[in-house]
Design an enzyme around this catalytic site. Structure first.
Site, PDB file in Angstrom:
ATOM      1  CG  HIS A 116       1.463  -8.006  -3.456  1.00 16.48           C
ATOM      2  ND1 HIS A 116       0.679  -8.961  -2.839  1.00 16.48           N
ATOM      3  CD2 HIS A 116       0.958  -6.800  -3.080  1.00 16.48           C
ATOM      4  CE1 HIS A 116      -0.263  -8.360  -2.131  1.00 16.48           C
ATOM      5  NE2 HIS A 116      -0.105  -7.050  -2.254  1.00 16.48           N
ATOM      6  CG  ASP A 117       5.295  -7.179  -8.190  1.00 14.28           C
ATOM      7  OD1 ASP A 117       4.387  -8.012  -8.366  1.00 14.28           O
ATOM      8  OD2 ASP A 117       5.230  -6.008  -8.598  1.00 14.28           O
TER       9      ASP A 117
END
Length: 304
Positions: free
Chosen positions: A233-234
């Site tokens: 995600h990040d």
């Protein structure tokens, strides 16, 4: 010329990959890191960030930020990242410490000293950024843009509609989205596509010392599995900085729901312009998955 960035983070296993990319991508110049409560407490996210900086021998100043959301009680994602936030690897002892000033002041001072506007990257709850914008509005002209990992134009991952980083501090996110600064939102619409495959994951122990460390962390990461693939995600926020061509963006009006019993923390993304309000966010809606995976392999190979 390398792009100067400040990174606000809450490590977190996928944060560790994003931090590696921010340090080692040759296109980026990571000048400041700040921590926030999110995946785990701010004391733990700060400890984890310092451990990573020591692991990579990176001389990047780090300031500890907000311990609690603006209004609400804290929530965490220890069920995804483990109680420490980075379970699975034994980092060596070190004597690094955060700066003696809070993140809010560290960001303000660094922005005001910078010779040109700086890109802020936020891959945790937006508490620190909201505090900066509300308490130090004179900083706005010095912010080139804000790139966030957070939100969703569709379903959520901690409630049916809300993504964790926004749901952890909806009031902060609402403040940031109303601020008028340029925002790029890499939400679940793209991050759920940002999967590292089992075949690639199996090569990490042979890649380099970073690969060995990440492989150990990934064995404790609960956003997917080593057998089916893991969602990064990040890392998408960092990837957009370096390879914006991999992302499909659309300018949209985005608001954050702060009141709903079942919808609090939802990013209301007006894709079709139904509300007739001007766009305030560039929303990432699609990802070139193969290109993303190739870029990840290239940048992690540099993270020795």
């Amino acid at each position: 010329m390398r792009l100067p960035i400040f990174l606000d983070t809450d490590p977190g296993i996928d944060d560790a990959v994003a931090i590696a990319a921010a340090i080692f991508a040759p296109e980026l110049d990571l000048q400041l890191m700040t921590t926030v409560a999110g995946n785990v407490s701010v004391e733990k996210t700060t400890r984890n960030a310092l451990q990573l900086l020591h692991f990579w021998n990176a001389e990047i100043p780090l300031a500890q930020g907000a311990a609690v959301p603006l209004v609400r009680a804290p929530r965490d994602a220890a069920s995804v990242h483990g109680e420490s936030g980075m379970a699975g690897y034994d980092f060596v002892e070190h004597n690094r410490k955060p700066l003696g000033i809070p993140a809010l002041l560290a960001i303000r001072d660094a922005l005001m000293r910078a010779p040109e506007p700086v890109t802020l990257v936020a891959i945790g709850p937006l508490t620190n950024i909201a505090l900066l914008l509300s308490q130090c509005p004179e900083c706005k002209p010095y912010i080139r843009r804000l790139v966030i990992m957070g939100g969703s134009a569709g379903r959520g991952n901690c409630t049916p509609n809300a993504e964790f980083n926004i749901a952890a501090d909806p009031e902060a996110a609402a403040c940031v989205f109303r601020s008028g600064i340029e925002i790029v939102m890499c939400g679940l619409d793209v991050t759920n596509q940002a999967i590292l495959t089992p075949d690639y994951l199996s090569t990490l122990p042979q890649l380099n010392r970073t690969g060995k460390m990440l492989h150990a962390l990934f064995s404790h990461y609960r956003s997917g599995s080593m057998q089916s693939g893991l969602r990064m995600h990040d890392l998408c926020a960092i990837a957009w900085l370096v390879r914006p061509d991999l992302f499909t963006l659309k300018p949209c009006f985005v608001a954050v729901e702060t009141q709903g019993e079942f919808t609090s923390g939802t990013t209301v993304v007006d894709i079709d312009g139904c509300l007739g309000k001007p766009a305030n966010v560039q929303v990432a809606l699609d990802l070139d998955v193969k290109g993303f995976q190739q870029w990840v392999a290239e940048v992690l190979a540099l993270a020795s």
